[in-house]
Design an enzyme around this catalytic site. Structure first.
Site, mmCIF file in Angstrom:
data_model
loop_
_atom_site.group_PDB
_atom_site.id
_atom_site.type_symbol
_atom_site.label_atom_id
_atom_site.label_comp_id
_atom_site.label_asym_id
_atom_site.label_seq_id
_atom_site.Cartn_x
_atom_site.Cartn_y
_atom_site.Cartn_z
ATOM 1 N N THR A 445 -4.446 8.860 -3.956
ATOM 2 C CA THR A 445 -3.439 8.577 -4.837
ATOM 3 C C THR A 445 -3.345 9.737 -5.662
ATOM 4 O O THR A 445 -4.103 10.947 -5.768
ATOM 5 C CB THR A 445 -3.904 7.524 -6.075
ATOM 6 O OG1 THR A 445 -4.109 6.488 -5.236
ATOM 7 C CG2 THR A 445 -2.733 7.017 -6.968
ATOM 8 N N GLY A 532 -7.751 7.602 -7.824
ATOM 9 C CA GLY A 532 -9.163 7.529 -7.542
ATOM 10 C C GLY A 532 -9.658 5.866 -7.530
ATOM 11 O O GLY A 532 -10.428 5.424 -7.767
HETATM 12 N N1 GLU Z 1 -4.511 1.799 -3.846
HETATM 13 C C1 GLU Z 1 -5.247 2.155 -4.771
HETATM 14 C C2 GLU Z 1 -4.662 1.197 -5.914
HETATM 15 O O1 GLU Z 1 -3.676 0.873 -6.064
HETATM 16 C C3 GLU Z 1 -4.839 3.531 -5.183
HETATM 17 C C4 GLU Z 1 -5.451 4.315 -4.121
HETATM 18 C C5 GLU Z 1 -6.777 4.848 -4.337
HETATM 19 O O2 GLU Z 1 -6.659 5.529 -5.247
HETATM 20 O O3 GLU Z 1 -7.575 4.723 -3.806
HETATM 21 O O4 GLU Z 1 -5.417 1.040 -6.818
#
Ligand code: GLU
Length: 633
Positions: A445, A532
């Protein structure tokens, strides 16, 4: 203490003080520009070494490029992101008279070109906006969405066991309908002053010109070599002879430039039902793979893309130290969890009569860990894209008072901490018994903050989920498709306990993204966010408390060694683990696990009218990029 500032121990009124230090400003002026755009011809993917002197001017801008620094103070507006070229794009938009929403969209699009593994057209995100005219904070939910055909069994094998997580990641099955282009269009439409097509031009240009590969880009590519090799189009776009491009060489992506051009000239309708959408659906439903590689097919249809829309949602709200904290509601758990952590800390301050600003650093971290673990217990039990999430109760001070009653200054509570009962009756202490298991979480992200001279502020966090998303690149368009649907729990995390984050038709997976805007007396003072995965929540809460309670300059609050306590997993960066604070935490019973890097925050402190302090990472992930339109001298 980082090199960028001295801990502030100034007297009240703390919150109105200028928080940039002389040392930070000196650093801002002293650090050289690095790896800016310029040079590099169209269609070049040869990997030749970057010519000296390519750093510096960013063609098409409206003035001199700013240096890559982690803190900058001045006027005219501010941008903070993880990347110098992307921040510069935002600054150029502000210089040219665009507002915060315009600059945020242009910066985000630029990140899709220069940071393609963390966000882009193929992903989604959450846009939190403070409107200076109305004084209101609002949000745009641009989260990826499951196909209509997706059921709670989507990630189960025929025998009912969950699909192997890695198998699901590298597959069409995990691809949700992307929400990022729709978010950009909605943000510009609602808050902006520029045409979306114009805001995408710098990103298109950057994609063509390319970047000088830095260590961070190299490392992320190298980590992904094996899975990128599963998809020939991805290997063609992102690898060279199957390997990550070398540091110092130039890498560009004319294909994604084509995708931006397509959106620029045909609008987002091209994705949501047109030519681009057909290319996305074809690839997600039947990904091209290398010989001998088979991956699960996706369920996304053109109908799903046509049906996609962003949702304008009321932000979460809580008060902390008399400030108003606004965050992202469901389907994110970010606003709720960050708010609950802050409420728990405030409640415990009152219970003990000692505030977070008065205790030792080890005690601060201990309290922070207990609050974080408690908030995660409740988040895992109650938060997901379902109706009836008890947001108001989870964010009530009564609930926090009940939940903090078991914090003990002398020892960590056993993990996992049971989840509480946000039922409006908060007289009980220690009656919670049931726990949930731990959901999967990743670490990708990107996040950016923008503030303009009119007082508008944006905190925007966007993603394609894993670094490199699903690993699937849309042929001819050079962008990676998300694997956001792996944010669903594949099966209930605890048998017998309802799980709000199971897959479902048209459902949005629970997120941890926590773009946050904080107001004092109705005026924004802080915008912050981080990547993160689930550590986003703790990173954002830690930056807020290190800055507001522990009196660190914002850049130092961002640089401070991180602790991420998530009710069963407690990650600490090496600088914390190896310190006296780390030893003190272990002595209290915290079971710390080393984690090399946690988060990559970007933030802006608004010190007063047209007085901005942009702040970013000093060293994590090669450092971030903080800029203002007119740097203070
Ligand atoms: N998919 C994660 C979320 O929406 C963010 C991706 C990540 O930072 O691993 O919390």
């Amino acid at each position: 203490m980082s090199q960028y500032g001295l801990g502030m121990t100034l007297a009240a009124p703390r919150l109105l003080l200028s928080c940039v230090t002389a040392a930070s400003l000196a650093a801002a002026v002293a650090l050289p520009a690095t790896a800016a755009g310029g040079g590099g011809g169209d269609g070049d993917r040869t990997g030749r070494a970057a010519a000296p002197g390519q750093a510096g001017r960013h063609p098409g801008g409206h003035g001199k490029d700013l240096p890559k620094v982690p803190v900058m103070r001045g006027s005219g507006g501010a941008v903070s992101s993880v990347d110098q070229q992307a921040s510069q794009v935002g600054i150029d938009v502000l210089r040219a008279g665009g507002n915060a929403a315009d600059a945020a969209v242009a910066t985000a699009a630029a990140l899709g070109a220069v940071e393609p593994y963390t966000s882009g057209i193929g992903g989604g995100g959450f846009f939190v906006h403070y409107d200076a005219k109305t004084g209101r904070v609002s949000t745009i939910d641009g989260r990826e969405t499951a196909p209509k055909s997706f059921t709670d069994k989507a990630f189960l094998n025929p025998d009912g066991t969950p699909v192997n997580f890695d198998k699901a990641v590298n597959s069409g099955l995990s691809v949700g309908a992307p929400g990022t282009p729709a978010t950009w269009a909605a943000a510009v439409d609602r808050f902006g002053t520029r045409r979306l097509g114009d805001l995408l031009k710098p990103a298109e240009r950057l994609a063509r010109e390319g970047i000088v590969v830095d260590q961070s880009f190299h490392d992320l590519t190298a980590e992904n070599e094996k899975r990128f090799a599963m998809f020939p189009e991805t290997a063609r776009v992102f690898l060279r002879d199957g390997k990550a491009p070398a540091v110092g060489t130039r890498w560009n992506n004319p294909d994604i430039a084509r995708a931006y051009r397509e959106v620029r000239t045909h609008g987002i309708a091209s994705l949501y039902g047109g030519k681009l959408g057909r290319a996305v659906v074809a690839e997600a439903s039947d990904p091209h793979t290398a010989p001998g590689v088979e991956v699960p097919r996706g369920q996304l249809t053109l109908g799903d893309l046509r049906a996609y829309d962003v949702v304008h949602r009321k932000p979460t709200h809580t008060t902390y130290r008399g400030l108003d904290v606004y965050g992202m509601p469901v389907p994110s758990s970010g606003g709720i969890a960050v708010g609950e952590i802050l409420n728990l800390l405030e409640s415990y301050d009152r219970r003990t009569g000692t505030s977070l600003s008065e205790v030792s650093n080890a005690e601060y971290l201990h309290r922070f860990s207990e609050a974080s673990a408690t908030a995660f217990a409740d988040r895992n039990r109650y938060v997901g894209d379902v109706s009836g999430v008890p947001t108001n109760e989870l964010l009530s001070q009564g609930f926090a008072n009940e939940r903090s009653c078991l914090f003990d200054a002398d020892k960590a509570q056993p993990r996992p901490i049971p989840f509480g009962q946000p039922d409006g009756d908060y007289s009980a202490c220690g009656t919670a018994k049931k726990t949930t298991g731990l959901p999967n979480d990743g670490r990708s992200t990107t996040s950016l903050s923008v503030a303009d001279r009119w007082g508008n502020v944006v905190a925007y966090t966007l993603t394609i989920e894993q670094y490199g998303g699903s690993g699937i690149t849309v042929p001819g368009y050079g962008f990676l498709l998300n694997n956001e649907l792996t944010d669903f729990n594949f099966a209930p995390v605890q048998p017998g306990v309802p799980d709000p984050n199971l897959p479902g038709p048209g459902k949005r997976p629970r997120s941890s993204m926590s773009p946050t805007i904080i107001l004092e007396d109705g005026t924004p003072i802080l915008s912050v966010g981080s990547p993160g995965g689930a550590t986003i929540i703790t990173t954002v809460a830690q930056v807020i408390t290190e800055h507001l309670d522990r009196d660190l300059a914002l850049v130092d609050a961002i640089a401070a060694p991180r602790l991420s306590s998530r009710n069963g997993t407690e990650d600490a960066e090496p600088a914390l683990l190896g310190s006296a604070d780390g030893s003190a935490l272990k002595a209290l019973g915290h079971q710390l696990r080393e984690s090399a890097v946690i988060g990559n925050a970007a933030a802006i402190r608004i010190n007063g009218r047209d007085d901005f302090e942009a702040a970013a990472e000093t060293t994590r992930r090669s450092g971030g990029s903080a800029m203002v339109v007119h740097p203070a001298r």
